[in-house]
Design an enzyme around this catalytic site. Sequence first.
Site, PDB file in Angstrom:
ATOM      1  N   HIS A  18      67.764  -6.254  36.400  1.00 48.92           N
ATOM      2  CA  HIS A  18      66.357  -5.956  36.145  1.00 48.92           C
ATOM      3  C   HIS A  18      65.834  -4.824  37.018  1.00 48.92           C
ATOM      4  O   HIS A  18      65.184  -3.902  36.528  1.00 48.92           O
ATOM      5  CB  HIS A  18      65.490  -7.198  36.370  1.00 48.92           C
ATOM      6  CG  HIS A  18      65.807  -8.332  35.459  1.00 48.92           C
ATOM      7  ND1 HIS A  18      66.723  -9.303  35.802  1.00 48.92           N
ATOM      8  CD2 HIS A  18      65.341  -8.651  34.225  1.00 48.92           C
ATOM      9  CE1 HIS A  18      66.801 -10.181  34.802  1.00 48.92           C
ATOM     10  NE2 HIS A  18      65.973  -9.812  33.846  1.00 48.92           N
ATOM     11  N   GLU A  88      66.868 -10.514  43.140  1.00 47.24           N
ATOM     12  CA  GLU A  88      67.704  -9.315  43.085  1.00 47.24           C
ATOM     13  C   GLU A  88      67.592  -8.475  44.350  1.00 47.24           C
ATOM     14  O   GLU A  88      68.576  -7.847  44.771  1.00 47.24           O
ATOM     15  CB  GLU A  88      67.364  -8.519  41.828  1.00 47.24           C
ATOM     16  CG  GLU A  88      67.694  -9.312  40.563  1.00 47.24           C
ATOM     17  CD  GLU A  88      67.625  -8.509  39.280  1.00 47.24           C
ATOM     18  OE1 GLU A  88      67.316  -7.288  39.334  1.00 47.24           O
ATOM     19  OE2 GLU A  88      67.888  -9.093  38.200  1.00 47.24           O
ATOM     20  N   ARG A 176      37.966 -19.218  35.083  1.00 47.64           N
ATOM     21  CA  ARG A 176      37.212 -18.315  34.214  1.00 47.64           C
ATOM     22  C   ARG A 176      37.268 -18.833  32.782  1.00 47.64           C
ATOM     23  O   ARG A 176      38.266 -19.434  32.382  1.00 47.64           O
ATOM     24  CB  ARG A 176      37.797 -16.902  34.246  1.00 47.64           C
ATOM     25  CG  ARG A 176      37.654 -16.150  35.554  1.00 47.64           C
ATOM     26  CD  ARG A 176      38.199 -14.725  35.418  1.00 47.64           C
ATOM     27  NE  ARG A 176      37.988 -13.950  36.629  1.00 47.64           N
ATOM     28  CZ  ARG A 176      38.888 -13.826  37.610  1.00 47.64           C
ATOM     29  NH1 ARG A 176      40.066 -14.440  37.501  1.00 47.64           N
ATOM     30  NH2 ARG A 176      38.632 -13.101  38.682  1.00 47.64           N
ATOM     31  N   ARG A 230      34.060 -14.803  43.743  1.00 42.39           N
ATOM     32  CA  ARG A 230      33.656 -15.676  42.639  1.00 42.39           C
ATOM     33  C   ARG A 230      32.352 -16.421  42.933  1.00 42.39           C
ATOM     34  O   ARG A 230      31.740 -16.979  42.023  1.00 42.39           O
ATOM     35  CB  ARG A 230      34.785 -16.657  42.337  1.00 42.39           C
ATOM     36  CG  ARG A 230      36.107 -15.974  41.942  1.00 42.39           C
ATOM     37  CD  ARG A 230      36.017 -15.258  40.608  1.00 42.39           C
ATOM     38  NE  ARG A 230      35.682 -16.165  39.548  1.00 42.39           N
ATOM     39  CZ  ARG A 230      36.573 -17.009  38.989  1.00 42.39           C
ATOM     40  NH1 ARG A 230      37.835 -17.009  39.391  1.00 42.39           N
ATOM     41  NH2 ARG A 230      36.205 -17.813  38.015  1.00 42.39           N
TER      42      ARG A 230
END
Length: 277
Positions: A18, A88, A176, A230
Amino acid sequence: MRLKSADTPETEEGLQYHLMVKPGDVAPYVLLPGDPDRVPKIAKYWDEKRQVARHREYNTYTGKYKGVPISATSTGIGGPSTAIAVEELLRAGAHTFIRVGTTGSIQKHVGVGDIVITIGSVRLEGTSKQYVRTEYPAVASYEVVLALVEAAESLGLKYHVGLTASTDSFYTGQGRPGYKGYMQSWMKNLIPDLQAARVLNFEMESATLFTLANIYGVRAGMVCAVVANRVTGEMIAGAGEEDAIRTANEAVKILYEWDQLKEKSNKKYFYPSLLKK
């Protein structure tokens, strides 16, 4: 590209499937932003830099910061892609990780533009559960936490130290409303419950990072820029990002110096009195 096997998805030279990095491409100390475009922002502070690989959401640079070998690899958003990056990078030779992210505060006193240094994460995501039972704690390395605190102090920044909630959903998983206002009762209670437990903020990668680091016996920590609060409703994209980046880069230099001191003193762990010797 021929790989060793489906169970070992890397080439004979160790090139990872990847990330497209191999041993020698990355430094032992790796910064982990989520955003691929944050990697060059991190590297602009380095003495030297080169792009090692760019594949999917993974963008990797390697170089030196104040003479210390350093790398940065973007993880993308969330636990699954973060776990792939950590797996990785470990195979490529990394041993210390610092996530450099953005976050939403759920405490009024943690303002937009501040930075948060995390000591542990509430595992509200699913990736870490693929590795170990839910009771296992997601905690940062004390050495990385201490280096981040020292870095923030040396830079004169406003910072907070505490617990983070790590989720798999930016919307309903962080209280949310979903599309067309979709909500369930637990979503409405999520933020008040976490506030009562003194959790500082939301983000989406740290629980996976900390869990894997502890399982594999390496170090990890996190510093995040607060881009939203928030409680007050304020949100400013990019707020505090440069401060988080500067803190993480400086923490790598500090960790490197402490690692050299540990080796010289024949000690496995850092403790403050070592600096007096």
